[in-house]
Design a protein around this motif. Sequence first.
Motif, PDB file in Angstrom:
ATOM      1  N   THR A 204     -35.185  -2.174  -8.105  1.00 32.16           N
ATOM      2  CA  THR A 204     -34.326  -1.032  -8.429  1.00 32.16           C
ATOM      3  C   THR A 204     -32.933  -1.169  -7.820  1.00 32.16           C
ATOM      4  O   THR A 204     -32.076  -0.328  -8.036  1.00 32.16           O
ATOM      5  N   VAL A 205     -32.693  -2.217  -7.040  1.00 32.38           N
ATOM      6  CA  VAL A 205     -31.393  -2.427  -6.405  1.00 32.38           C
ATOM      7  C   VAL A 205     -30.387  -2.918  -7.442  1.00 32.38           C
ATOM      8  O   VAL A 205     -30.648  -3.871  -8.172  1.00 32.38           O
ATOM      9  N   ASN A 206     -29.244  -2.257  -7.521  1.00 36.36           N
ATOM     10  CA  ASN A 206     -28.196  -2.693  -8.440  1.00 36.36           C
ATOM     11  C   ASN A 206     -27.455  -3.889  -7.852  1.00 36.36           C
ATOM     12  O   ASN A 206     -27.175  -3.930  -6.648  1.00 36.36           O
ATOM     13  N   VAL A 207     -27.132  -4.858  -8.694  1.00 36.35           N
ATOM     14  CA  VAL A 207     -26.377  -6.031  -8.263  1.00 36.35           C
ATOM     15  C   VAL A 207     -25.177  -6.207  -9.178  1.00 36.35           C
ATOM     16  O   VAL A 207     -25.145  -5.692 -10.298  1.00 36.35           O
ATOM     17  N   ASP A 208     -24.192  -6.956  -8.691  1.00 36.85           N
ATOM     18  CA  ASP A 208     -23.000  -7.208  -9.505  1.00 36.85           C
ATOM     19  C   ASP A 208     -23.298  -8.170 -10.656  1.00 36.85           C
ATOM     20  O   ASP A 208     -22.765  -8.019 -11.759  1.00 36.85           O
ATOM     21  N   TYR A 209     -24.143  -9.167 -10.377  1.00 36.72           N
ATOM     22  CA  TYR A 209     -24.477 -10.188 -11.377  1.00 36.72           C
ATOM     23  C   TYR A 209     -25.954 -10.539 -11.254  1.00 36.72           C
ATOM     24  O   TYR A 209     -26.561 -10.375 -10.188  1.00 36.72           O
ATOM     25  N   GLU A 210     -26.507 -11.026 -12.324  1.00 36.44           N
ATOM     26  CA  GLU A 210     -27.870 -11.554 -12.252  1.00 36.44           C
ATOM     27  C   GLU A 210     -27.865 -12.900 -11.528  1.00 36.44           C
ATOM     28  O   GLU A 210     -28.711 -13.181 -10.691  1.00 36.44           O
ATOM     29  N   VAL A 211     -26.884 -13.760 -11.873  1.00 34.41           N
ATOM     30  CA  VAL A 211     -26.790 -15.097 -11.284  1.00 34.41           C
ATOM     31  C   VAL A 211     -25.356 -15.353 -10.850  1.00 34.41           C
ATOM     32  O   VAL A 211     -24.418 -15.091 -11.612  1.00 34.41           O
ATOM     33  N   ILE A 212     -25.190 -15.832  -9.631  1.00 34.96           N
ATOM     34  CA  ILE A 212     -23.885 -16.322  -9.190  1.00 34.96           C
ATOM     35  C   ILE A 212     -24.005 -17.819  -8.964  1.00 34.96           C
ATOM     36  O   ILE A 212     -24.875 -18.275  -8.214  1.00 34.96           O
ATOM     37  N   ILE A 213     -23.140 -18.575  -9.624  1.00 28.74           N
ATOM     38  CA  ILE A 213     -23.114 -20.030  -9.499  1.00 28.74           C
ATOM     39  C   ILE A 213     -21.967 -20.401  -8.573  1.00 28.74           C
ATOM     40  O   ILE A 213     -20.795 -20.122  -8.876  1.00 28.74           O
ATOM     41  N   VAL A 214     -22.288 -20.995  -7.442  1.00 33.90           N
ATOM     42  CA  VAL A 214     -21.270 -21.456  -6.511  1.00 33.90           C
ATOM     43  C   VAL A 214     -20.968 -22.911  -6.863  1.00 33.90           C
ATOM     44  O   VAL A 214     -21.773 -23.801  -6.628  1.00 33.90           O
ATOM     45  N   GLY A 215     -19.810 -23.132  -7.461  1.00 40.42           N
ATOM     46  CA  GLY A 215     -19.431 -24.463  -7.935  1.00 40.42           C
ATOM     47  C   GLY A 215     -19.143 -24.440  -9.419  1.00 40.42           C
ATOM     48  O   GLY A 215     -20.058 -24.307 -10.231  1.00 40.42           O
ATOM     49  N   GLY A 216     -17.861 -24.564  -9.757  1.00 37.80           N
ATOM     50  CA  GLY A 216     -17.458 -24.534 -11.165  1.00 37.80           C
ATOM     51  C   GLY A 216     -17.094 -25.900 -11.696  1.00 37.80           C
ATOM     52  O   GLY A 216     -16.142 -26.042 -12.475  1.00 37.80           O
ATOM     53  N   GLY A 217     -17.857 -26.904 -11.283  1.00 33.02           N
ATOM     54  CA  GLY A 217     -17.680 -28.236 -11.842  1.00 33.02           C
ATOM     55  C   GLY A 217     -18.450 -28.371 -13.143  1.00 33.02           C
ATOM     56  O   GLY A 217     -18.872 -27.378 -13.750  1.00 33.02           O
ATOM     57  N   MET A 218     -18.672 -29.598 -13.556  1.00 36.19           N
ATOM     58  CA  MET A 218     -19.305 -29.830 -14.856  1.00 36.19           C
ATOM     59  C   MET A 218     -20.718 -29.248 -14.924  1.00 36.19           C
ATOM     60  O   MET A 218     -21.092 -28.598 -15.907  1.00 36.19           O
ATOM     61  N   VAL A 219     -21.500 -29.469 -13.888  1.00 33.47           N
ATOM     62  CA  VAL A 219     -22.894 -29.012 -13.914  1.00 33.47           C
ATOM     63  C   VAL A 219     -22.976 -27.494 -13.793  1.00 33.47           C
ATOM     64  O   VAL A 219     -23.722 -26.838 -14.519  1.00 33.47           O
ATOM     65  N   GLY A 220     -22.199 -26.915 -12.876  1.00 31.69           N
ATOM     66  CA  GLY A 220     -22.205 -25.468 -12.724  1.00 31.69           C
ATOM     67  C   GLY A 220     -21.774 -24.753 -13.995  1.00 31.69           C
ATOM     68  O   GLY A 220     -22.377 -23.749 -14.402  1.00 31.69           O
ATOM     69  N   LEU A 221     -20.739 -25.270 -14.665  1.00 31.35           N
ATOM     70  CA  LEU A 221     -20.257 -24.641 -15.892  1.00 31.35           C
ATOM     71  C   LEU A 221     -21.243 -24.806 -17.039  1.00 31.35           C
ATOM     72  O   LEU A 221     -21.351 -23.928 -17.902  1.00 31.35           O
ATOM     73  N   SER A 222     -21.960 -25.923 -17.055  1.00 28.55           N
ATOM     74  CA  SER A 222     -22.971 -26.094 -18.110  1.00 28.55           C
ATOM     75  C   SER A 222     -24.092 -25.068 -17.950  1.00 28.55           C
ATOM     76  O   SER A 222     -24.577 -24.504 -18.934  1.00 28.55           O
TER      77      SER A 222
END
Length: 402
Positions: free
Chosen positions: A8-26
């Motif tokens: 029941t806890v509200n969060v800003d995002y379901e998933v946060i990806i730390v790292g916006g390189g090729m793998v993170g963006l995919s």
Amino acid sequence: MPASNNSTVNVDYEVIIVGGGMVGLSLAGLLLEQNIKVAVIDPKAVESDWPEDSIGQRVSAITRASERLFKQINAWDFIGQHEKAPYQRMFVWDGESSRGKIEFDASLIAQQNLGHIVENRVLRRSLFQAIERERQLGWLCPERCVSVDYQQDYAKLELESGRQVTARLLVAADGAFSWLRKASGVGQEQKPYGHKAIVCAVKTEKPHQQTAWQRFDHHGPLAFLPLADAHYCSIVWSVDEDYADELLALGHEAFAARLSQAFESTLGEVSLATKPVAFPLIERSAETMVAHRLALIGDAAHTIHPLAGQGVNLGFSDAVELATAIKNSLQKGADIGLQRCLRPFERARKSEIKAMQLAMQGFKRLFEQEVPLIQMARSYGLALTDKHPLLKQKLIQKAMGL
């Protein structure tokens, strides 16, 4: 697919990806495709513009499996035809022997090509262009993380700007020196190869013939990877650390001469198009790929020797498998951040990663041997494999991810 879970806890995002390189963006692209609210955090802005005649220092060999991923998330069309270099053949030979060689051709499995060579900066730009307008995306870049806090129902990151963001699941996609892995207390095993990889772009006298060339000798593997221009290649030269330092101390002309000699002048005279740089090669394995509200993918989870060009492709496969695990959990109404819900992802990936790491260690040890009997055995092994079309078909299909 709307996100749902038992908390029941509200969060800003379901998933946060730390790292916006090729793998993170995919991974972001795959999750956004499922309508999951995702944030990406990275300290470096995406490079989107550079001089037309410039050549990126780092490239990747994109397999057909990775190409399918890019097409699925609509990133492939953002790569211009002049930015991707398809290769039809691979030619590998033992520099210590006249008999040891093997050739792979796409026609053997009725394919147009074996894959594409693409600059890393182009891959990152195309992935970003594919997702940048998605309303479910939180793009926190440039931005740095300074602390992480794991609670029962969520994880919280504090950013350098002072902002705090929460999610059900954090994903470490921030490279071999992952901040998130370290900050989360996940250990790492390291096995130095004793090699450095020298990379640069070169101009060749003869056209590369849309062929990926690789020569082995006791110093290590030397690869010439074809670029879009028929007279340009990106090289990856993996050699003993001391020899790498010796090579880098040479002037450009002397380095090019040594490079041509090592490559047996296969493509004629070679001149440098970019300055050679080197980085140490280390096999790394995180002690776990999953923990409570944490998953690790790409180089944050594992690194291997580049001799087979599979490093980033393993990372893309991580992204596909993690996105599948998250999708399955959501369909069951389960909490995506629970370790037990992440275990299927880890089980699916660990065997392939370990097998690839063992294979790279084995190849390195085999080709650095200077014992004549071993050299002869490996030479005949390559020659025999080259004469068996069915075996070559299976090897090609495995390498391409088909």
